[in-house]
Design a protein around this motif. Structure first.
Motif, PDB file in Angstrom:
ATOM      1  N   THR A  30       0.830  -1.211   0.000  1.00  0.00           N
ATOM      2  CA  THR A  30       0.000   0.000   0.000  1.00  0.00           C
ATOM      3  C   THR A  30       0.863   1.259   0.000  1.00  0.00           C
ATOM      4  OG1 THR A  30      -1.790  -1.149   1.145  1.00  0.00           O
ATOM      5  CG2 THR A  30      -1.783   1.253   1.289  1.00  0.00           C
ATOM      6  N   LEU A  31       1.897   1.267   0.839  1.00  0.00           N
ATOM      7  CA  LEU A  31       2.796   2.426   0.882  1.00  0.00           C
ATOM      8  C   LEU A  31       3.511   2.629  -0.455  1.00  0.00           C
ATOM      9  CD1 LEU A  31       4.420   1.920   4.408  1.00  0.00           C
ATOM     10  CD2 LEU A  31       2.765   3.688   3.749  1.00  0.00           C
ATOM     11  N   ARG A  32       3.963   1.533  -1.032  1.00  0.00           N
ATOM     12  CA  ARG A  32       4.684   1.600  -2.320  1.00  0.00           C
ATOM     13  C   ARG A  32       3.759   2.107  -3.421  1.00  0.00           C
ATOM     14  NH1 ARG A  32       4.488  -1.707  -6.405  1.00  0.00           N
ATOM     15  NH2 ARG A  32       3.671  -3.503  -5.283  1.00  0.00           N
ATOM     16  N   GLN A  88       7.727  -2.369  -7.777  1.00  0.00           N
ATOM     17  CA  GLN A  88       8.597  -3.086  -6.853  1.00  0.00           C
ATOM     18  C   GLN A  88      10.057  -2.807  -7.180  1.00  0.00           C
ATOM     19  OE1 GLN A  88       7.365  -7.194  -7.159  1.00  0.00           O
ATOM     20  NE2 GLN A  88       5.834  -6.959  -5.543  1.00  0.00           N
ATOM     21  N   GLN A  89      10.369  -2.720  -8.471  1.00  0.00           N
ATOM     22  CA  GLN A  89      11.750  -2.454  -8.873  1.00  0.00           C
ATOM     23  C   GLN A  89      12.207  -1.077  -8.407  1.00  0.00           C
ATOM     24  OE1 GLN A  89      13.977  -4.702 -10.618  1.00  0.00           O
ATOM     25  NE2 GLN A  89      15.269  -3.205  -9.572  1.00  0.00           N
ATOM     26  N   GLU A  90      11.336  -0.082  -8.512  1.00  0.00           N
ATOM     27  CA  GLU A  90      11.730   1.258  -8.081  1.00  0.00           C
ATOM     28  C   GLU A  90      11.983   1.302  -6.578  1.00  0.00           C
ATOM     29  OE1 GLU A  90      10.612   5.957  -8.519  1.00  0.00           O
ATOM     30  OE2 GLU A  90       9.378   4.461  -9.538  1.00  0.00           O
ATOM     31  N   LEU A  91      11.119   0.666  -5.790  1.00  0.00           N
ATOM     32  CA  LEU A  91      11.349   0.611  -4.351  1.00  0.00           C
ATOM     33  C   LEU A  91      12.651  -0.123  -4.054  1.00  0.00           C
ATOM     34  CD1 LEU A  91      10.654   1.041  -1.405  1.00  0.00           C
ATOM     35  CD2 LEU A  91       9.132  -0.956  -1.536  1.00  0.00           C
ATOM     36  N   ALA A  92      12.873  -1.230  -4.728  1.00  0.00           N
ATOM     37  CA  ALA A  92      14.104  -1.993  -4.526  1.00  0.00           C
ATOM     38  C   ALA A  92      15.332  -1.143  -4.835  1.00  0.00           C
ATOM     39  CB  ALA A  92      14.088  -3.246  -5.391  1.00  0.00           C
ATOM     40  N   ASP A  93      15.293  -0.416  -5.934  1.00  0.00           N
ATOM     41  CA  ASP A  93      16.426   0.437  -6.310  1.00  0.00           C
ATOM     42  C   ASP A  93      16.660   1.532  -5.268  1.00  0.00           C
ATOM     43  OD1 ASP A  93      16.756  -1.049  -8.634  1.00  0.00           O
ATOM     44  OD2 ASP A  93      15.759   0.430  -9.925  1.00  0.00           O
ATOM     45  N   ARG A  94      15.598   2.166  -4.824  1.00  0.00           N
ATOM     46  CA  ARG A  94      15.733   3.244  -3.843  1.00  0.00           C
ATOM     47  C   ARG A  94      16.239   2.740  -2.498  1.00  0.00           C
ATOM     48  NH1 ARG A  94      12.452   8.125  -4.732  1.00  0.00           N
ATOM     49  NH2 ARG A  94      11.670   8.090  -6.855  1.00  0.00           N
ATOM     50  N   ALA A  95      15.849   1.501  -2.144  1.00  0.00           N
ATOM     51  CA  ALA A  95      16.254   0.920  -0.855  1.00  0.00           C
ATOM     52  C   ALA A  95      17.558   0.135  -0.959  1.00  0.00           C
ATOM     53  CB  ALA A  95      15.140   0.024  -0.329  1.00  0.00           C
ATOM     54  N   SER A 130      17.112  -6.109  -3.457  1.00  0.00           N
ATOM     55  CA  SER A 130      16.699  -6.716  -4.717  1.00  0.00           C
ATOM     56  C   SER A 130      15.174  -6.680  -4.879  1.00  0.00           C
ATOM     57  CB  SER A 130      17.178  -8.166  -4.800  1.00  0.00           C
ATOM     58  OG  SER A 130      16.470  -8.970  -3.879  1.00  0.00           O
ATOM     59  N   LYS A 131      14.738  -6.693  -6.131  1.00  0.00           N
ATOM     60  CA  LYS A 131      13.307  -6.747  -6.398  1.00  0.00           C
ATOM     61  C   LYS A 131      12.680  -8.009  -5.816  1.00  0.00           C
ATOM     62  CE  LYS A 131       9.804  -6.944  -9.958  1.00  0.00           C
ATOM     63  NZ  LYS A 131       9.521  -7.287 -11.330  1.00  0.00           N
ATOM     64  N   PRO A 132      13.336  -9.175  -5.937  1.00  0.00           N
ATOM     65  CA  PRO A 132      12.749 -10.369  -5.303  1.00  0.00           C
ATOM     66  C   PRO A 132      12.555 -10.207  -3.787  1.00  0.00           C
ATOM     67  CG  PRO A 132      14.393 -11.039  -6.895  1.00  0.00           C
ATOM     68  CD  PRO A 132      14.493  -9.539  -6.763  1.00  0.00           C
ATOM     69  N   THR A 133      13.415  -9.436  -3.135  1.00  0.00           N
ATOM     70  CA  THR A 133      13.238  -9.196  -1.702  1.00  0.00           C
ATOM     71  C   THR A 133      11.946  -8.438  -1.446  1.00  0.00           C
ATOM     72  OG1 THR A 133      15.603  -9.256  -1.252  1.00  0.00           O
ATOM     73  CG2 THR A 133      14.232  -8.082   0.340  1.00  0.00           C
ATOM     74  N   VAL A 134      11.695  -7.402  -2.231  1.00  0.00           N
ATOM     75  CA  VAL A 134      10.445  -6.644  -2.087  1.00  0.00           C
ATOM     76  C   VAL A 134       9.258  -7.567  -2.335  1.00  0.00           C
ATOM     77  CG1 VAL A 134       9.046  -4.740  -2.988  1.00  0.00           C
ATOM     78  CG2 VAL A 134      11.524  -4.451  -2.720  1.00  0.00           C
ATOM     79  N   TYR A 135       9.320  -8.339  -3.393  1.00  0.00           N
ATOM     80  CA  TYR A 135       8.239  -9.268  -3.725  1.00  0.00           C
ATOM     81  C   TYR A 135       7.993 -10.266  -2.591  1.00  0.00           C
ATOM     82  CZ  TYR A 135       5.870 -13.244  -5.818  1.00  0.00           C
ATOM     83  OH  TYR A 135       5.007 -14.283  -6.058  1.00  0.00           O
ATOM     84  N   ARG A 136       9.048 -10.828  -2.070  1.00  0.00           N
ATOM     85  CA  ARG A 136       8.912 -11.842  -1.011  1.00  0.00           C
ATOM     86  C   ARG A 136       8.358 -11.260   0.277  1.00  0.00           C
ATOM     87  NH1 ARG A 136      14.622 -13.868  -2.846  1.00  0.00           N
ATOM     88  NH2 ARG A 136      13.989 -15.306  -4.489  1.00  0.00           N
TER      89      ARG A 136
END
Length: 101
Positions: free
Chosen positions: A38-40, A47-54, A57-63
């Motif tokens: 919801t925040l993202r 998910q990729q943009e959040l992963a890049d900013r943080a 990895s994108k799989p980490t965000v997904y998981r």
């Protein structure tokens, strides 16, 4: 031979690669994942943009969003910093009672 992890949500156990792993608070993991998504999405980020900013990895965000695993404190701090919010705001999400109502 590579085997994909099989995740079965029964709110008490998660099965991973043939081994039973006990999860103390699976509903909390599901709630946090939904909150993070919801925040993202409120920021219009993929998910990729959040992963890049943080810097994760994108799989980490997904998981995390799909409750496949719990985020470490380091990852939580990186997510909060990426979204420019306090860590306490990141982990302030609906309680179990709200989810089960």
């Amino acid at each position: 031979m590579f085997f994909r992890s099989v995740i079965i949500y029964d709110y008490t156990r998660i099965y991973l690669e043939g081994e039973l792993a006990r999860v103390k608070h699976p509903v909390v993991r599901l709630a946090f994942g939904a909150h993070l998504r919801t925040l993202r999405e409120a920021r219009g980020w993929s998910q990729q943009e959040l992963a890049d900013r943080a810097d994760i990895s994108k799989p980490t965000v997904y998981r995390i969003e799909t409750a496949r695993f719990s985020a470490t404190l380091d990852v939580l701090a990186a997510l909060a910093q990426a979204m420019d919010i306090q860590l306490r705001d990141l982990v302030d999400f609906p309680s179990r009672e709200v989810l089960l109502a």
